[in-house]
Design a protein around this motif. Sequence first.
Motif, PDB file in Angstrom:
ATOM      1  N   ASP A  56      55.997   2.963 -40.362  1.00 62.05           N
ATOM      2  CA  ASP A  56      55.951   1.502 -40.276  1.00 62.05           C
ATOM      3  C   ASP A  56      56.328   1.012 -38.889  1.00 62.05           C
ATOM      4  OD1 ASP A  56      55.149   1.224 -42.902  1.00 62.05           O
ATOM      5  OD2 ASP A  56      57.179   0.881 -43.675  1.00 62.05           O
ATOM      6  N   ALA A  57      57.368   1.626 -38.314  1.00 63.82           N
ATOM      7  CA  ALA A  57      57.833   1.210 -36.988  1.00 63.82           C
ATOM      8  C   ALA A  57      56.792   1.530 -35.921  1.00 63.82           C
ATOM      9  CB  ALA A  57      59.157   1.894 -36.661  1.00 63.82           C
ATOM     10  N   ILE A  58      56.159   2.681 -36.045  1.00 59.65           N
ATOM     11  CA  ILE A  58      55.136   3.075 -35.074  1.00 59.65           C
ATOM     12  C   ILE A  58      53.936   2.137 -35.147  1.00 59.65           C
ATOM     13  CG2 ILE A  58      53.450   4.872 -34.494  1.00 59.65           C
ATOM     14  CD1 ILE A  58      55.590   6.917 -35.419  1.00 59.65           C
ATOM     15  N   VAL A  59      53.485   1.858 -36.358  1.00 54.78           N
ATOM     16  CA  VAL A  59      52.331   0.963 -36.516  1.00 54.78           C
ATOM     17  C   VAL A  59      52.664  -0.439 -36.017  1.00 54.78           C
ATOM     18  CG1 VAL A  59      50.802  -0.138 -38.194  1.00 54.78           C
ATOM     19  CG2 VAL A  59      51.351   2.291 -38.411  1.00 54.78           C
ATOM     20  N   ALA A  60      53.890  -0.871 -36.212  1.00 52.70           N
ATOM     21  CA  ALA A  60      54.301  -2.190 -35.718  1.00 52.70           C
ATOM     22  C   ALA A  60      54.194  -2.249 -34.196  1.00 52.70           C
ATOM     23  CB  ALA A  60      55.730  -2.490 -36.163  1.00 52.70           C
ATOM     24  N   LEU A  61      54.558  -1.164 -33.523  1.00 50.10           N
ATOM     25  CA  LEU A  61      54.428  -1.123 -32.059  1.00 50.10           C
ATOM     26  C   LEU A  61      52.964  -1.155 -31.629  1.00 50.10           C
ATOM     27  CD1 LEU A  61      57.144   1.586 -31.283  1.00 50.10           C
ATOM     28  CD2 LEU A  61      57.250  -0.847 -30.667  1.00 50.10           C
ATOM     29  N   LEU A  62      52.130  -0.439 -32.370  1.00 47.74           N
ATOM     30  CA  LEU A  62      50.695  -0.439 -32.056  1.00 47.74           C
ATOM     31  C   LEU A  62      50.093  -1.827 -32.274  1.00 47.74           C
ATOM     32  CD1 LEU A  62      49.653   2.952 -33.726  1.00 47.74           C
ATOM     33  CD2 LEU A  62      50.177   2.518 -31.315  1.00 47.74           C
ATOM     34  N   ALA A  63      50.500  -2.466 -33.358  1.00 50.42           N
ATOM     35  CA  ALA A  63      49.989  -3.804 -33.659  1.00 50.42           C
ATOM     36  C   ALA A  63      50.457  -4.821 -32.617  1.00 50.42           C
ATOM     37  CB  ALA A  63      50.442  -4.228 -35.055  1.00 50.42           C
ATOM     38  N   ASP A  64      51.698  -4.659 -32.156  1.00 50.68           N
ATOM     39  CA  ASP A  64      52.231  -5.568 -31.140  1.00 50.68           C
ATOM     40  C   ASP A  64      51.453  -5.425 -29.837  1.00 50.68           C
ATOM     41  OD1 ASP A  64      54.389  -7.412 -30.132  1.00 50.68           O
ATOM     42  OD2 ASP A  64      54.760  -5.702 -28.805  1.00 50.68           O
ATOM     43  N   ALA A  65      51.153  -4.187 -29.453  1.00 52.41           N
ATOM     44  CA  ALA A  65      50.370  -3.958 -28.234  1.00 52.41           C
ATOM     45  C   ALA A  65      48.965  -4.537 -28.383  1.00 52.41           C
ATOM     46  CB  ALA A  65      50.294  -2.466 -27.942  1.00 52.41           C
ATOM     47  N   HIS A  66      48.393  -4.380 -29.581  1.00 56.12           N
ATOM     48  CA  HIS A  66      47.058  -4.927 -29.833  1.00 56.12           C
ATOM     49  C   HIS A  66      47.072  -6.449 -29.681  1.00 56.12           C
ATOM     50  CE1 HIS A  66      43.134  -5.498 -31.609  1.00 56.12           C
ATOM     51  NE2 HIS A  66      43.652  -6.303 -32.526  1.00 56.12           N
ATOM     52  N   ALA A  67      48.103  -7.087 -30.206  1.00 55.52           N
ATOM     53  CA  ALA A  67      48.205  -8.543 -30.110  1.00 55.52           C
ATOM     54  C   ALA A  67      48.311  -9.005 -28.662  1.00 55.52           C
ATOM     55  CB  ALA A  67      49.412  -9.033 -30.909  1.00 55.52           C
ATOM     56  N   LYS A  68      48.872  -8.146 -27.808  1.00 55.57           N
ATOM     57  CA  LYS A  68      49.032  -8.486 -26.397  1.00 55.57           C
ATOM     58  C   LYS A  68      47.841  -8.026 -25.555  1.00 55.57           C
ATOM     59  CE  LYS A  68      54.080  -8.181 -26.589  1.00 55.57           C
ATOM     60  NZ  LYS A  68      55.282  -7.414 -26.146  1.00 55.57           N
ATOM     61  N   GLY A  69      46.855  -7.399 -26.206  1.00 53.89           N
ATOM     62  CA  GLY A  69      45.681  -6.933 -25.489  1.00 53.89           C
ATOM     63  C   GLY A  69      45.931  -5.716 -24.624  1.00 53.89           C
ATOM     64  N   GLN A  70      46.875  -4.864 -25.037  1.00 60.27           N
ATOM     65  CA  GLN A  70      47.249  -3.701 -24.237  1.00 60.27           C
ATOM     66  C   GLN A  70      46.706  -2.396 -24.837  1.00 60.27           C
ATOM     67  OE1 GLN A  70      51.511  -4.418 -24.603  1.00 60.27           O
ATOM     68  NE2 GLN A  70      51.627  -4.876 -22.403  1.00 60.27           N
ATOM     69  N   HIS A  71      46.161  -1.541 -23.988  1.00 64.41           N
ATOM     70  CA  HIS A  71      45.786  -0.199 -24.411  1.00 64.41           C
ATOM     71  C   HIS A  71      47.054   0.614 -24.656  1.00 64.41           C
ATOM     72  CE1 HIS A  71      41.576  -0.734 -23.768  1.00 64.41           C
ATOM     73  NE2 HIS A  71      41.659  -0.871 -22.455  1.00 64.41           N
ATOM     74  N   VAL A  72      46.981   1.546 -25.604  1.00 68.78           N
ATOM     75  CA  VAL A  72      48.128   2.397 -25.918  1.00 68.78           C
ATOM     76  C   VAL A  72      47.738   3.866 -25.790  1.00 68.78           C
ATOM     77  CG1 VAL A  72      49.822   3.087 -27.666  1.00 68.78           C
ATOM     78  CG2 VAL A  72      49.050   0.702 -27.543  1.00 68.78           C
ATOM     79  N   ALA A  73      48.555   4.619 -25.053  1.00 68.83           N
ATOM     80  CA  ALA A  73      48.420   6.070 -25.018  1.00 68.83           C
ATOM     81  C   ALA A  73      49.376   6.627 -26.070  1.00 68.83           C
ATOM     82  CB  ALA A  73      48.769   6.623 -23.637  1.00 68.83           C
ATOM     83  N   ARG A  74      48.824   7.055 -27.201  1.00 69.14           N
ATOM     84  CA  ARG A  74      49.634   7.646 -28.282  1.00 69.14           C
ATOM     85  C   ARG A  74      49.559   9.157 -28.083  1.00 69.14           C
ATOM     86  NH1 ARG A  74      53.347   8.968 -30.907  1.00 69.14           N
ATOM     87  NH2 ARG A  74      53.539   8.908 -33.174  1.00 69.14           N
ATOM     88  N   VAL A  75      50.579   9.711 -27.468  1.00 69.51           N
ATOM     89  CA  VAL A  75      50.521  11.083 -26.983  1.00 69.51           C
ATOM     90  C   VAL A  75      51.125  12.067 -27.993  1.00 69.51           C
ATOM     91  CG1 VAL A  75      51.004  12.605 -25.036  1.00 69.51           C
ATOM     92  CG2 VAL A  75      50.754  10.144 -24.653  1.00 69.51           C
ATOM     93  N   HIS A  76      50.295  13.013 -28.428  1.00 64.13           N
ATOM     94  CA  HIS A  76      50.725  14.059 -29.354  1.00 64.13           C
ATOM     95  C   HIS A  76      50.636  15.414 -28.661  1.00 64.13           C
ATOM     96  CE1 HIS A  76      50.803  11.923 -33.332  1.00 64.13           C
ATOM     97  NE2 HIS A  76      50.142  11.026 -32.613  1.00 64.13           N
ATOM     98  N   SER A  77      51.337  16.396 -29.180  1.00 59.15           N
ATOM     99  CA  SER A  77      51.257  17.745 -28.623  1.00 59.15           C
ATOM    100  C   SER A  77      49.993  18.442 -29.116  1.00 59.15           C
ATOM    101  CB  SER A  77      52.485  18.569 -29.022  1.00 59.15           C
ATOM    102  OG  SER A  77      52.542  18.706 -30.433  1.00 59.15           O
ATOM    103  N   GLY A  78      49.567  19.482 -28.386  1.00 53.85           N
ATOM    104  CA  GLY A  78      48.399  20.259 -28.797  1.00 53.85           C
ATOM    105  C   GLY A  78      47.161  19.389 -28.895  1.00 53.85           C
TER     106      GLY A  78
END
Length: 246
Positions: free
Chosen positions: A59-81
Motif C-alpha cells: 500500500d505504501a509503495i503504491v501510494a508513492l507511485l500514485a503521488d508521483a503520477h499525480a505530479k507528472g513524474q517518471h519513476v524508476a522502480r529498481v529491482h534486483s536481477g
Amino acid sequence: MTVFFIGAGPGDPELITVKGQRLVRTCPVILYAGSLVPDAVLAGNVAEVVINTAELDLDAIVALLADAHAKGQHVARVHSGDPSLYGAIGEQIRRLRELRIPYEIVPGVTATAACAATLGCELTLPDVSQTLILTRYARKTSMPEGEELADLARHRATMAIHLGVRHIARIVEELIPHYGADCPVAVVYRASWPDEEKIIGTLGDIAAKVQGTDIERTALILVGRVLTAEHFAESTLYAKGSAADD
C-alpha cells in the motif's frame, strides 16, 4: 508519467542495461529494493526523491507511485536481477492498472546468468541438458500443482533454485532420487558482488558444505550434469555448411 520496473542485474553495477542505467540517472523519483540493489547502481542520479522500499508494504509503495503520477513524474522502480523473475512486480502492476497508471518493464541480467558466468559454464549442452528450469523452494508461498521440486526433478534438466539455501538438506533429499547423489551442484552467494562465494559439490555432499558456512540467503542453487560435463556432442551451430540461423 510512467513507472519503469527496472532490472538492476545481479549485483555488479556494470551489468545493468544501458536503458536501465539511463532511466535511473534521469527519473525524478527512484524507489529501489534495499540491500538487493547496490549503491553504485544509483550513482549519478539527479532524482528529487530516492526511497529504499525494503521496509514498506504494498500500500505504501503504491501510494508513492500514485503521488508521483499525480505530479507528472517518471519513476524508476529498481529491482534486483530481472524484475519478471521473483520480483513481486505482479501485484504492483495490478494496482497500477486499477489506477490507470502507465508502466513499462525494463529487463535485467538474471542471477542465473550471473552464476553461469562465474562458474564458467553453459547451462544447455547437447546430449546433456537442453532445458533450464527456474524455480523456487516452497516456504511461505505454496507451489501450484505439478510444480513441487520432485515433480520438476523428474525431467533431470538443469535446474536453478531460488530462495532455498536455508533448506538445502531438504532440497537434496528431493533431488537425489532423480539426479543421483553424484550429480554436480553449485551454490553461489551474491553472484557478481565483491563478496561473491561459490560452493561446488554434488548432491551427496553439498548440504554439509553449505552448512559449514554462514550462507543463509541471497544464494542460488544450480543443479545439473552441465556443470562439469566434458563429453558432449558439438553443436551444429558452427558446423561447416550449417545455416547461421539454425
